[in-house]
Design a protein around this motif. Structure first.
Motif, short mmCIF file in Angstrom:
data_model
loop_
_atom_site.label_atom_id
_atom_site.label_comp_id
_atom_site.label_asym_id
_atom_site.label_seq_id
_atom_site.Cartn_x
_atom_site.Cartn_y
_atom_site.Cartn_z
N GLY A 198 0.91 -1.07 0.12
CA GLY A 198 0.01 -0.16 -0.02
C GLY A 198 0.74 1.23 0.14
O GLY A 198 0.30 2.30 0.35
N HIS A 199 2.28 1.26 -0.50
CA HIS A 199 2.81 2.14 -0.45
C HIS A 199 3.17 2.71 -1.90
O HIS A 199 4.19 2.05 -2.49
N PRO A 200 2.56 3.54 -2.60
CA PRO A 200 2.79 3.75 -3.74
C PRO A 200 4.27 4.22 -4.25
O PRO A 200 4.81 4.93 -3.51
N GLN A 201 4.83 3.77 -5.21
CA GLN A 201 6.14 4.00 -5.77
C GLN A 201 6.33 4.95 -7.22
O GLN A 201 5.49 4.64 -7.60
N GLY A 202 7.27 5.76 -7.12
CA GLY A 202 7.47 6.52 -8.19
C GLY A 202 8.88 6.59 -8.82
O GLY A 202 9.83 6.02 -7.80
N GLY A 203 9.17 7.06 -9.89
CA GLY A 203 10.41 7.18 -10.20
C GLY A 203 10.81 8.44 -11.35
O GLY A 203 9.85 9.14 -11.57
N ARG A 204 11.78 8.55 -11.75
CA ARG A 204 12.18 9.70 -12.80
C ARG A 204 13.04 8.98 -13.85
O ARG A 204 13.75 8.25 -13.68
N ALA A 205 12.73 9.66 -15.00
CA ALA A 205 13.20 9.27 -16.36
C ALA A 205 14.82 9.43 -16.21
O ALA A 205 15.65 8.69 -16.73
N ALA A 206 15.29 10.36 -15.40
CA ALA A 206 16.56 10.67 -15.29
C ALA A 206 17.44 9.53 -14.70
O ALA A 206 18.67 9.44 -14.83
N ASP A 207 17.05 8.67 -14.07
CA ASP A 207 17.42 7.57 -13.46
C ASP A 207 17.60 6.28 -14.34
O ASP A 207 18.16 5.38 -14.06
N PHE A 208 17.02 6.48 -15.64
CA PHE A 208 16.89 5.26 -16.41
C PHE A 208 17.65 5.45 -17.69
O PHE A 208 17.72 4.60 -18.68
N GLY A 209 18.00 6.72 -18.28
CA GLY A 209 18.47 7.05 -19.44
C GLY A 209 17.47 7.34 -20.53
O GLY A 209 16.16 7.11 -20.19
N GLY A 210 17.92 7.34 -21.55
CA GLY A 210 17.00 7.56 -22.68
C GLY A 210 16.59 6.03 -23.21
O GLY A 210 17.16 4.96 -22.72
N GLY A 211 15.65 6.11 -24.24
CA GLY A 211 14.97 4.85 -24.80
C GLY A 211 16.17 4.07 -25.56
O GLY A 211 17.03 4.83 -26.24
N ASP A 212 16.17 2.79 -25.86
CA ASP A 212 17.18 2.09 -26.47
C ASP A 212 16.57 1.59 -27.63
O ASP A 212 17.44 1.10 -28.55
N GLY A 213 15.32 1.70 -27.86
CA GLY A 213 14.78 1.29 -29.09
C GLY A 213 15.09 2.20 -30.39
O GLY A 213 15.20 3.31 -30.22
N SER A 214 14.78 1.59 -31.58
CA SER A 214 14.95 2.50 -32.54
C SER A 214 13.92 2.13 -33.94
O SER A 214 13.76 0.92 -33.88
N LEU A 215 14.07 3.01 -34.83
CA LEU A 215 12.97 2.29 -35.95
C LEU A 215 13.70 1.50 -36.77
O LEU A 215 13.01 0.41 -37.14
N ILE A 216 15.09 1.38 -36.83
CA ILE A 216 15.92 0.50 -37.54
C ILE A 216 15.68 -0.95 -37.13
O ILE A 216 15.41 -2.25 -37.47
N ASP A 217 15.53 -1.05 -35.44
CA ASP A 217 15.35 -2.24 -34.58
C ASP A 217 13.86 -2.96 -35.15
O ASP A 217 13.76 -4.02 -35.07
N MET A 218 13.06 -2.01 -35.20
CA MET A 218 11.57 -2.40 -35.39
C MET A 218 11.38 -2.91 -36.53
O MET A 218 10.59 -3.91 -36.77
N VAL A 219 12.04 -2.45 -37.74
CA VAL A 219 11.95 -2.83 -39.03
C VAL A 219 12.33 -4.12 -39.19
O VAL A 219 12.08 -5.10 -39.72
N ARG A 220 13.74 -4.22 -38.58
CA ARG A 220 14.65 -5.66 -38.59
C ARG A 220 13.48 -6.65 -37.80
O ARG A 220 13.62 -7.80 -38.32
#
Length: 201
Positions: free
Chosen positions: A132-154
């Motif tokens: 019952g203890h809601p948890q939150g986070g920040r994007a700064a702790d995770f870095g940027g997204g690693d996916g790309s359009l090239i990966d999705m087309v492949r």
């Protein structure tokens, strides 16, 4: 009609119109066969790119950057599977928070590369949520997204990678090494929303 239904209907009509226009060009236009071939290739490529870009409409987990500040609703840890070549993933179902810690009401699924430390902290955060203890986070702790359009087309062109995944999501993609920020990623209790100041009478 919901927004999602409107988008799907609009895209379906757009695809039909594009196909009809291409047919007119191929049948009636007096163009060199090489130009007609280019038109077919470009249109086909457009369909592939559109398909990969619309995967978010299907509820597939995104590899984009997480919201700047978010509430963790649920997580799923998929450990690496060396025999099948699956590098592992951690899936987050999150809700963006505004500057006053109020949730947006629009939950989204995200996927980040598997990391032992991040998996441990995610598991601990899930235990806190269960208590019952809601948890939150920040994007700064995770870095940027690693996916790309090239990966999705492949991934679309070689569906074998989809069939071999051991995760609950049908998208696998290729991950880079986890960002340095993920090593120190932490989930923290979410403070209560800040209420707007009362009007002075």
């Amino acid at each position: 009609m919901s927004n999602l239904q409107t988008v799907i209907l609009t895209l379906s009509v757009a695809y039909a119109v594009i196909g009809a226009l291409l047919l007119v060009v191929l049948v009636y236009a007096r163009l060199h066969w090489s130009l007609k071939a280019v038109a077919v290739v470009v249109t086909s490529a457009f369909y592939v790119v559109s398909f990969t870009e619309m995967r978010g409409l299907l509820g597939w987990a995104s590899t984009d950057r997480l919201p700047a500040s978010f509430k963790l609703l649920k997580a799923r840890i998929v450990e690496p599977h060396s025999l099948e070549g699956d590098p592992g993933s951690i899936y987050f179902w999150v809700e963006a928070l505004d500057e006053d810690n109020r949730p947006s009401g629009i939950p989204r699924a995200f996927r980040v590369p598997y990391d032992d430390r991040l998996a441990d902290k995610t598991h601990a955060a899930e235990n806190e949520i269960a208590l019952g203890h809601p948890q939150g986070g920040r994007a700064a702790d995770f870095g940027g997204g690693d996916g790309s359009l090239i990966d999705m087309v492949r991934e679309y062109v070689t569906p074998k990678t989809i069939l071999e995944t051991t995760g609950g999501d049908s998208s696998t993609g290729e991950f880079n090494a986890p960002p340095a920020g993920a090593q120190g990623a932490v989930f923290t209790p979410i403070p209560p929303p800040r209420m707007p100041p009362k009007d002075e009478q």
